[in-house]
Structures are given as C-alpha cells and as structure tokens.
Design a protein around this motif. Structure first.
Motif, PDB file in Angstrom:
ATOM      1  N   GLU A 105      26.019 -26.495 -78.894  1.00 45.60           N
ATOM      2  CA  GLU A 105      24.680 -26.044 -79.285  1.00 45.60           C
ATOM      3  C   GLU A 105      24.749 -24.823 -80.203  1.00 45.60           C
ATOM      4  O   GLU A 105      23.961 -24.698 -81.145  1.00 45.60           O
ATOM      5  CB  GLU A 105      23.850 -25.729 -78.042  1.00 45.60           C
ATOM      6  CG  GLU A 105      23.406 -26.960 -77.260  1.00 45.60           C
ATOM      7  CD  GLU A 105      22.562 -27.898 -78.106  1.00 45.60           C
ATOM      8  OE1 GLU A 105      21.683 -27.413 -78.849  1.00 45.60           O
ATOM      9  OE2 GLU A 105      22.802 -29.122 -78.055  1.00 45.60           O
TER      10      GLU A 105
ATOM     11  N   LEU B 161      23.366 -24.459 -84.009  1.00 45.10           N
ATOM     12  CA  LEU B 161      22.485 -23.371 -84.402  1.00 45.10           C
ATOM     13  C   LEU B 161      23.034 -22.629 -85.614  1.00 45.10           C
ATOM     14  O   LEU B 161      22.286 -22.281 -86.551  1.00 45.10           O
ATOM     15  CB  LEU B 161      22.318 -22.405 -83.223  1.00 45.10           C
ATOM     16  CG  LEU B 161      21.307 -21.278 -83.383  1.00 45.10           C
ATOM     17  CD1 LEU B 161      19.916 -21.830 -83.662  1.00 45.10           C
ATOM     18  CD2 LEU B 161      21.282 -20.412 -82.129  1.00 45.10           C
TER      19      LEU B 161
ATOM     20  N   ASN C 270      11.830 -21.982 -77.328  1.00 43.62           N
ATOM     21  CA  ASN C 270      11.956 -23.437 -77.449  1.00 43.62           C
ATOM     22  C   ASN C 270      13.406 -23.896 -77.558  1.00 43.62           C
ATOM     23  O   ASN C 270      13.676 -25.042 -77.893  1.00 43.62           O
ATOM     24  CB  ASN C 270      11.151 -23.944 -78.651  1.00 43.62           C
ATOM     25  CG  ASN C 270      11.567 -23.284 -79.958  1.00 43.62           C
ATOM     26  OD1 ASN C 270      12.546 -22.537 -79.998  1.00 43.62           O
ATOM     27  ND2 ASN C 270      10.824 -23.553 -81.018  1.00 43.62           N
ATOM     28  N   ARG C 271      14.327 -23.005 -77.288  1.00 39.69           N
ATOM     29  CA  ARG C 271      15.746 -23.368 -77.276  1.00 39.69           C
ATOM     30  C   ARG C 271      16.315 -23.058 -75.901  1.00 39.69           C
ATOM     31  O   ARG C 271      16.262 -21.915 -75.435  1.00 39.69           O
ATOM     32  CB  ARG C 271      16.524 -22.602 -78.347  1.00 39.69           C
ATOM     33  CG  ARG C 271      16.013 -22.865 -79.744  1.00 39.69           C
ATOM     34  CD  ARG C 271      16.906 -22.241 -80.804  1.00 39.69           C
ATOM     35  NE  ARG C 271      16.302 -22.431 -82.119  1.00 39.69           N
ATOM     36  CZ  ARG C 271      16.344 -23.575 -82.798  1.00 39.69           C
ATOM     37  NH1 ARG C 271      16.982 -24.600 -82.296  1.00 39.69           N
ATOM     38  NH2 ARG C 271      15.760 -23.678 -83.969  1.00 39.69           N
TER      39      ARG C 271
ATOM     40  N   MET D 191      15.916 -17.656 -77.142  1.00 38.10           N
ATOM     41  CA  MET D 191      16.534 -18.691 -76.316  1.00 38.10           C
ATOM     42  C   MET D 191      16.391 -18.412 -74.829  1.00 38.10           C
ATOM     43  O   MET D 191      16.159 -17.267 -74.409  1.00 38.10           O
ATOM     44  CB  MET D 191      18.023 -18.804 -76.663  1.00 38.10           C
ATOM     45  CG  MET D 191      18.297 -19.359 -78.043  1.00 38.10           C
ATOM     46  SD  MET D 191      20.079 -19.427 -78.418  1.00 38.10           S
ATOM     47  CE  MET D 191      20.405 -17.695 -78.743  1.00 38.10           C
TER      48      MET D 191
END
Length: 368
Positions: free
Chosen positions: A107, A111, A260-261, A135
C-alpha cells in the motif's frame, strides 16, 4: 588465613567486581539499544552495528519523533533547519528491510507511485485531483504502526509533500484538557508542533468519550479544522485497534470524509517474531546458540497466546530483555568472562528467563 592469602582473595574479589561492572554496563547499553526502531533493518554483513546514539540529542537524530502524552508538547525549535529530503529509493529500501508488513509495504508503494504521478502532472500543468494523504492505521500493539508512520513522514518529505518530515506522537491525554475552553488551546499547540510533518494520534478512538462533560469532541473538531487549514503541510494518522478505529471513523461525517485510506497491520507470525529476535541479537552482537534458538521459539509461542496482550514485536523485545538479564546473572557467577562469553546466549539463559531452572549457581562469598 595468612596475610598473603587475604591479599590474594582481595585481588580476586576486585577482578570479579570489575567483571560485574563490565557486564552491567554492556547489558544496560544493549537493553537501551533494543528500544530504538525495533523493526529496523540489521547491519549489513560485515558491518558493525550502529551505535545507540545515547548521547545525541533527540531532535538531531534521523526520523526524529516528538512525543506528547501529557500537558507538554515537544515542539521542534522554530529556528531549526529541517533536514534535507532523503532519497526515495533509500527510504523504500529501508521499508522493505522491515520484517513482515507485506500488505502495508504494498500500500505504501502504491501511495508513493500515486503521489509521484500527481506531482508530475502538476509540473506539466495538467489537472490533478486533490490528494487526501491522511490515514488510519489499525492493528494490535507492537505491529509496527508508529515505525511505519515515522518513515511515512520521511517519505512525504522526500516527495515534497511535507516541509519538515518529522513525526509528533500524541494520545488523548496530550490533546484533551479537563476544563471548558482549554482543549482547543491544548490541541492547537500540539498541531502547531506537527506542522510540516505527521501528527500521529495513538488510540484515537479514545477521543470519542461520549460522556456529557467529555471534551474529546472539541479536540476532534480542532484537528478536523487544522486538517483543512493546513492540508498542504500536515498529515494526520489515527491509529488503534481494528474494530474501535472503524467505529470511531464512522461516528463522525467529518472524520469519514477526511480519513479514506486504511492500512491494517496484521499480527506477526511465530517465524517473523523469531526473525525479529535474531535481528536484535545481530544488532547487539549476540550469538544465539542453536539449542537456545529452539528454546526461544518455544518461549515466544508459549507467551503469545493472545497477540493483543503479548504485544507482537514488543513482546519479543520483553523476552529478549529477560534473557539478557539472565545471561548477566550467569556471567556474574563466573570467575573469568571472555569476549565470547559476553556475546553468547545459551540454553541456560533462555531456560532461566522462562523460569525453568536457574541459569547459574549463586557464588558464595570467599571464606575469611
């Protein structure tokens, strides 16, 4: 006993005391060293482990973390020049060197790629959607959340997203005051110290106390406003247990829209925890005897019945420290201690740490 005999006994005691002091100092230094970046990469083959930097001011160390868990927020000096951005390739290599964390590494790589392309589009005067880099890190204690947050701050600095790239770690007690009107001021002070870097809120769900006279909501509102006002130079990472963090984020529309992460940090497997233990041995210049290695693995599996309470890598660190204490007890009972003795972790050391047997008999005082 003749005067000559007494003199020989006295000299022997002096040598033993000198050996005990050497053992005590080495054990203390190695215990201190285990507290720093427990998930970090080991020294390269043939390379001496890095010194613990015990005498180096915290603010001067790479990846500096300012921690606030009470009324005082440790702020980076205003006049301090931020460190130059590190090479993104070096930071990615460091991240890959961490044990486990495979989904998290993937992830983070995604990113980095997204931010890099976003920056390239802006440089070419192409439309680029606003990025939300805040996050949520969820998982049990000791799974590397703070360590990854620290390297994320440095990565964002390397990519030109953050001007300083430092990490400020805080929990509820560092944000919420006990009286009306004080929480906003307290939270703002912490936020100001984090500008240019990452604000890491541990156990963030504790802010949502729910009581009538609870001021946690005031802290949440202050943080949400700062995330909007300083969106170009502040990243907020909220961390805590999976279910509690999920309920916390979805309890407030403002939190839902800004976070939203989500990165989930899984518990370490027994193999990964054994690798963490072996890495600490390498960093501290310890040699783990073959039979002792099997006993260590059994010790970890025995203690790790509940990963949340055991603490994953933190639990491994506690076991490592217990074994070093018992190694020191064994060496203290020896009349002669060699360099190899100081480096060796034996089955007896592990068994003593597990309470299975004493590492060494207690030395009797010399008879007069």
């Amino acid at each position: 006993m003749t005067p000559l005999d007494r003199k020989q006994v006295s000299k022997k005691d002096e040598i033993i005391l000198q050996q005990l002091e050497v053992i005590r100092t080495m054990t203390e230094n190695n215990l201190n060293r285990t507290g720093a970046d427990f998930w970090g990469t080991p020294a390269a083959p043939g390379e001496a482990p890095a010194a613990p930097q015990a005498d180096q001011p915290k603010a001067d160390r790479p990846g500096n973390t300012a921690s606030s868990t009470g009324n005082d927020a440790t702020e980076p000096p205003e006049a301090e020049t931020p460190p130059p951005p590190e090479k993104i390739e070096d930071l990615q290599a460091e991240l890959e060197g961490y044990i486990g964390l495979a989904p998290v590494k993937k992830e983070v790589k995604n990113l980095i790629n997204m931010v890099t392309v976003h920056r390239m589009r802006k440089e070419q005067n192409l439309p680029a959607a606003d990025l939300s880099l805040h996050m949520v890190f969820s998982g049990n204690p000791g799974t590397g959340k703070t360590t990854v947050a620290r390297i994320m701050a440095r990565i964002y600095h390397s990519l030109g997203i953050l001007s300083k790239g430092h990490l400020v770690e805080v929990d509820r007690s560092g944000l919420v005051a006990g009286y009306v009107g004080q929480t906003a001021l307290k939270a703002k002070k912490v936020i100001d110290s984090a500008l240019g870097g990452v604000l890491f809120i541990d156990e963030a769900y504790a802010l949502n106390g729910g009581a009538e006279n609870d001021f946690g909501q005031e802290a949440i509102d202050t943080i949400l406003k700062a995330m909007e006002d300083h969106r170009d130079d502040l990243v907020v990472i909220a961390a805590g247990y999976d279910d509690l963090m999920d309920r916390f984020i979805h309890s407030n529309p403002g939190l839902e829209s800004r976070f939203n992460r989500f990165l989930h940090f899984a518990d370490y497997t027994p193999d990964e925890m054994m690798k963490i233990f072996e890495m600490q041995c390498k960093k501290g210049c310890y040699t783990l005897e073959a039979e002792a290695a099997g006993l260590v693995r059994g010790f970890i599996e025995e203690e790790n019945t509940d990963p949340a309470s055991f603490g994953n890598a933190r639990g491994v660190r506690n076991i490592f420290e217990q074994i070093l204490v018992n190694q020191a007890n064994r060496l203290a009972a020896m009349e002669q201690v060699t360099r190899e003795d100081l480096m060796s972790i034996t089955p007896a050391d592990v068994q003593a740490a597990r309470g299975m047997e004493s590492a060494a008999p207690v030395r009797e005082s010399p008879a007069e």
